[in-house]
Design a protein around this motif. Sequence first.
Motif, PDB file in Angstrom:
ATOM      1  N   GLU A 285     -11.391  59.206 -96.084  1.00 30.72           N
ATOM      2  CA  GLU A 285     -10.036  58.678 -96.270  1.00 30.72           C
ATOM      3  C   GLU A 285      -8.991  59.638 -95.699  1.00 30.72           C
ATOM      4  O   GLU A 285      -7.921  59.203 -95.260  1.00 30.72           O
ATOM      5  CB  GLU A 285      -9.773  58.413 -97.747  1.00 30.72           C
ATOM      6  N   VAL A 286      -9.303  60.922 -95.702  1.00 29.61           N
ATOM      7  CA  VAL A 286      -8.412  61.907 -95.083  1.00 29.61           C
ATOM      8  C   VAL A 286      -8.632  61.942 -93.570  1.00 29.61           C
ATOM      9  O   VAL A 286      -7.676  61.910 -92.792  1.00 29.61           O
ATOM     10  CB  VAL A 286      -8.649  63.312 -95.683  1.00 29.61           C
ATOM     11  N   ALA A 287      -9.889  61.998 -93.147  1.00 29.23           N
ATOM     12  CA  ALA A 287     -10.197  62.162 -91.724  1.00 29.23           C
ATOM     13  C   ALA A 287      -9.953  60.890 -90.906  1.00 29.23           C
ATOM     14  O   ALA A 287      -9.435  60.956 -89.792  1.00 29.23           O
ATOM     15  CB  ALA A 287     -11.653  62.606 -91.555  1.00 29.23           C
ATOM     16  N   HIS A 288     -10.326  59.736 -91.459  1.00 33.92           N
ATOM     17  CA  HIS A 288     -10.217  58.473 -90.731  1.00 33.92           C
ATOM     18  C   HIS A 288      -8.988  57.647 -91.116  1.00 33.92           C
ATOM     19  O   HIS A 288      -8.594  56.748 -90.381  1.00 33.92           O
ATOM     20  CB  HIS A 288     -11.460  57.598 -90.975  1.00 33.92           C
ATOM     21  N   GLY A 289      -8.420  57.923 -92.285  1.00 38.95           N
ATOM     22  CA  GLY A 289      -7.341  57.082 -92.800  1.00 38.95           C
ATOM     23  C   GLY A 289      -7.917  56.019 -93.727  1.00 38.95           C
ATOM     24  O   GLY A 289      -9.010  55.496 -93.505  1.00 38.95           O
ATOM     25  N   LYS A 290      -7.172  55.697 -94.774  1.00 40.88           N
ATOM     26  CA  LYS A 290      -7.684  54.780 -95.800  1.00 40.88           C
ATOM     27  C   LYS A 290      -7.915  53.363 -95.296  1.00 40.88           C
ATOM     28  O   LYS A 290      -8.654  52.585 -95.909  1.00 40.88           O
ATOM     29  CB  LYS A 290      -6.723  54.760 -96.988  1.00 40.88           C
ATOM     30  N   ASP A 291      -7.281  53.012 -94.164  1.00 40.41           N
ATOM     31  CA  ASP A 291      -7.403  51.643 -93.654  1.00 40.41           C
ATOM     32  C   ASP A 291      -8.475  51.503 -92.572  1.00 40.41           C
ATOM     33  O   ASP A 291      -8.588  50.457 -91.933  1.00 40.41           O
ATOM     34  CB  ASP A 291      -6.061  51.169 -93.103  1.00 40.41           C
ATOM     35  N   HIS A 292      -9.280  52.548 -92.378  1.00 44.71           N
ATOM     36  CA  HIS A 292     -10.274  52.482 -91.299  1.00 44.71           C
ATOM     37  C   HIS A 292     -11.398  51.510 -91.669  1.00 44.71           C
ATOM     38  O   HIS A 292     -11.844  51.462 -92.815  1.00 44.71           O
ATOM     39  CB  HIS A 292     -10.851  53.871 -91.028  1.00 44.71           C
ATOM     40  N   PRO A 293     -11.880  50.719 -90.693  1.00 49.94           N
ATOM     41  CA  PRO A 293     -12.972  49.767 -90.965  1.00 49.94           C
ATOM     42  C   PRO A 293     -14.223  50.415 -91.554  1.00 49.94           C
ATOM     43  O   PRO A 293     -14.922  49.793 -92.356  1.00 49.94           O
ATOM     44  CB  PRO A 293     -13.272  49.156 -89.584  1.00 49.94           C
ATOM     45  N   TYR A 294     -14.533  51.647 -91.165  1.00 48.09           N
ATOM     46  CA  TYR A 294     -15.718  52.319 -91.711  1.00 48.09           C
ATOM     47  C   TYR A 294     -15.635  52.401 -93.236  1.00 48.09           C
ATOM     48  O   TYR A 294     -16.623  52.200 -93.951  1.00 48.09           O
ATOM     49  CB  TYR A 294     -15.846  53.736 -91.151  1.00 48.09           C
ATOM     50  N   ILE A 295     -14.446  52.712 -93.744  1.00 44.64           N
ATOM     51  CA  ILE A 295     -14.275  52.868 -95.190  1.00 44.64           C
ATOM     52  C   ILE A 295     -14.405  51.514 -95.889  1.00 44.64           C
ATOM     53  O   ILE A 295     -15.028  51.405 -96.949  1.00 44.64           O
ATOM     54  CB  ILE A 295     -12.934  53.549 -95.499  1.00 44.64           C
ATOM     55  N   SER A 296     -13.850  50.477 -95.265  1.00 46.43           N
ATOM     56  CA  SER A 296     -13.999  49.121 -95.826  1.00 46.43           C
ATOM     57  C   SER A 296     -15.467  48.732 -95.903  1.00 46.43           C
ATOM     58  O   SER A 296     -15.924  48.137 -96.894  1.00 46.43           O
ATOM     59  CB  SER A 296     -13.237  48.106 -94.972  1.00 46.43           C
ATOM     60  N   GLU A 297     -16.240  49.103 -94.864  1.00 49.55           N
ATOM     61  CA  GLU A 297     -17.677  48.778 -94.830  1.00 49.55           C
ATOM     62  C   GLU A 297     -18.422  49.490 -95.957  1.00 49.55           C
ATOM     63  O   GLU A 297     -19.282  48.897 -96.623  1.00 49.55           O
ATOM     64  CB  GLU A 297     -18.263  49.171 -93.477  1.00 49.55           C
ATOM     65  N   ILE A 298     -18.093  50.779 -96.164  1.00 43.71           N
ATOM     66  CA  ILE A 298     -18.795  51.541 -97.199  1.00 43.71           C
ATOM     67  C   ILE A 298     -18.429  51.007 -98.582  1.00 43.71           C
ATOM     68  O   ILE A 298     -19.301  50.876 -99.461  1.00 43.71           O
ATOM     69  CB  ILE A 298     -18.461  53.044 -97.085  1.00 43.71           C
ATOM     70  N   LYS A 299     -17.176  50.668 -98.796  1.00 44.67           N
ATOM     71  CA  LYS A 299     -16.764  50.108-100.090  1.00 44.67           C
ATOM     72  C   LYS A 299     -17.458  48.775-100.348  1.00 44.67           C
ATOM     73  O   LYS A 299     -17.823  48.455-101.493  1.00 44.67           O
ATOM     74  CB  LYS A 299     -15.247  49.948-100.133  1.00 44.67           C
ATOM     75  N   LYS A 300     -17.676  48.009 -99.289  1.00 45.04           N
ATOM     76  CA  LYS A 300     -18.396  46.740 -99.439  1.00 45.04           C
ATOM     77  C   LYS A 300     -19.861  47.003 -99.819  1.00 45.04           C
ATOM     78  O   LYS A 300     -20.446  46.277-100.627  1.00 45.04           O
ATOM     79  CB  LYS A 300     -18.320  45.929 -98.145  1.00 45.04           C
ATOM     80  N   GLU A 301     -20.459  48.061 -99.221  1.00 41.74           N
ATOM     81  CA  GLU A 301     -21.823  48.443 -99.580  1.00 41.74           C
ATOM     82  C   GLU A 301     -21.905  48.755-101.075  1.00 41.74           C
ATOM     83  O   GLU A 301     -22.883  48.379-101.747  1.00 41.74           O
ATOM     84  CB  GLU A 301     -22.270  49.670 -98.777  1.00 41.74           C
ATOM     85  N   LEU A 302     -20.892  49.446-101.591  1.00 44.02           N
ATOM     86  CA  LEU A 302     -20.871  49.770-103.024  1.00 44.02           C
ATOM     87  C   LEU A 302     -20.800  48.506-103.882  1.00 44.02           C
ATOM     88  O   LEU A 302     -21.487  48.379-104.898  1.00 44.02           O
ATOM     89  CB  LEU A 302     -19.690  50.691-103.334  1.00 44.02           C
ATOM     90  N   GLU A 303     -19.950  47.561-103.447  1.00 44.06           N
ATOM     91  CA  GLU A 303     -19.801  46.316-104.207  1.00 44.06           C
ATOM     92  C   GLU A 303     -21.089  45.499-104.172  1.00 44.06           C
ATOM     93  O   GLU A 303     -21.484  44.888-105.183  1.00 44.06           O
ATOM     94  CB  GLU A 303     -18.662  45.490-103.618  1.00 44.06           C
ATOM     95  N   ASP A 304     -21.773  45.483-103.007  1.00 39.92           N
ATOM     96  CA  ASP A 304     -22.979  44.668-102.846  1.00 39.92           C
ATOM     97  C   ASP A 304     -24.154  45.212-103.650  1.00 39.92           C
ATOM     98  O   ASP A 304     -25.122  44.494-103.909  1.00 39.92           O
ATOM     99  CB  ASP A 304     -23.362  44.579-101.373  1.00 39.92           C
TER     100      ASP A 304
END
Length: 349
Positions: free
Chosen positions: A329-348
């Motif tokens: 979130e610091v290195a890529h920014g909170k809106d980066h697609p990579y972070i959205s993908e990882i958060k989705k992995e957590l939800e799944d």
Amino acid sequence: MHKLECSAMCAFGQNWSPSETVRLTARILAKQKTHPERTQSEKLLAVKEFESHLDKLDNEKRELIQNDIAALHHFYSKHLEYPDNAALVVLFAQVNCNGFTIEDEELSHLGSAIFPDVALMNHSCCPNVIVTYKGTLAEVRAVREIEPGEEVFTSYIDLLYPTEDRNDRLRDSYFFNCDCRECITKEKDKEKLEIRKLNDPPSAETVRDMIKYARNVIEEFRRAKHYKSPSELLEICELSLDKMGAVFEDSNVYMLHMMYQAMGVCLYVQDWEGALRYGQKIIRPYSKHYPSYSLNVASMWLKLGRLYMALENRTAGVKALKRAIAIMEVAHGKDHPYISEIKKELEDH
């Protein structure tokens, strides 16, 4: 750009094999032909203004450039107009010194690119910004407070290694020695080269010999990846770890390097348990040796998280993935697609 490569690829079929550097240089030439004016990424620095360090190239580097020029002519001769050989030597030297390696969230290689304005930043082994990528954009973010008037520094190299190794790499690729605080004080070198605590400590000569062996085996493995099987590569890792382990602690960076290679082989052959064992040994020393908000640390937490999840250890997986997200979130920014993908992995899960 697509038409340039598509035509050439169709012409050569399975024999299409230019290197990434050759492909990137071909795209630059095509872009300069169709858009002679400065591009959006050249507001501060144009490609033609890149430093080439031409006067510092040894015979080996000049020969490699000539090989690239020959490949450029071979694969693109019907699709490009070229400057003369001398101008091509300069352009390839500029690309070699100013190119960026594009990697995904696990630091797997995706390709190479140039970002002229980003290339303006100087190097430090204590960087205050980090460069990440979103599609075709390079994004620069601060990883600590930067005072007004303070120079912005990124890192050109992997910062895991001790001062001598880092400067060897900088001299070989970028033709300078670093004079940052860490290179002057060498304050992390002792931890990075930690020696095993024995009743009969190894002599200084034994340590020097083992460091020399470690550097040689790292180079041997780099070459072997092109022609040896996964089992043979894993054997190189295991034998070298056994030998180095007689002198080095597991947290020694040369041990970590070969553990990382072994982990990569395990991932390739889908030995998830083996990959996890290596990753568990790597992560704590990585967190100590690398700067804050290191992508290397984030990618290791991410790999561990995904391995834990695959092996149905959800508690450890969630914890590791959250550690990765906190850095990213610091290195890529909170809106980066990579972070959205990882958060989705957590939800799944």
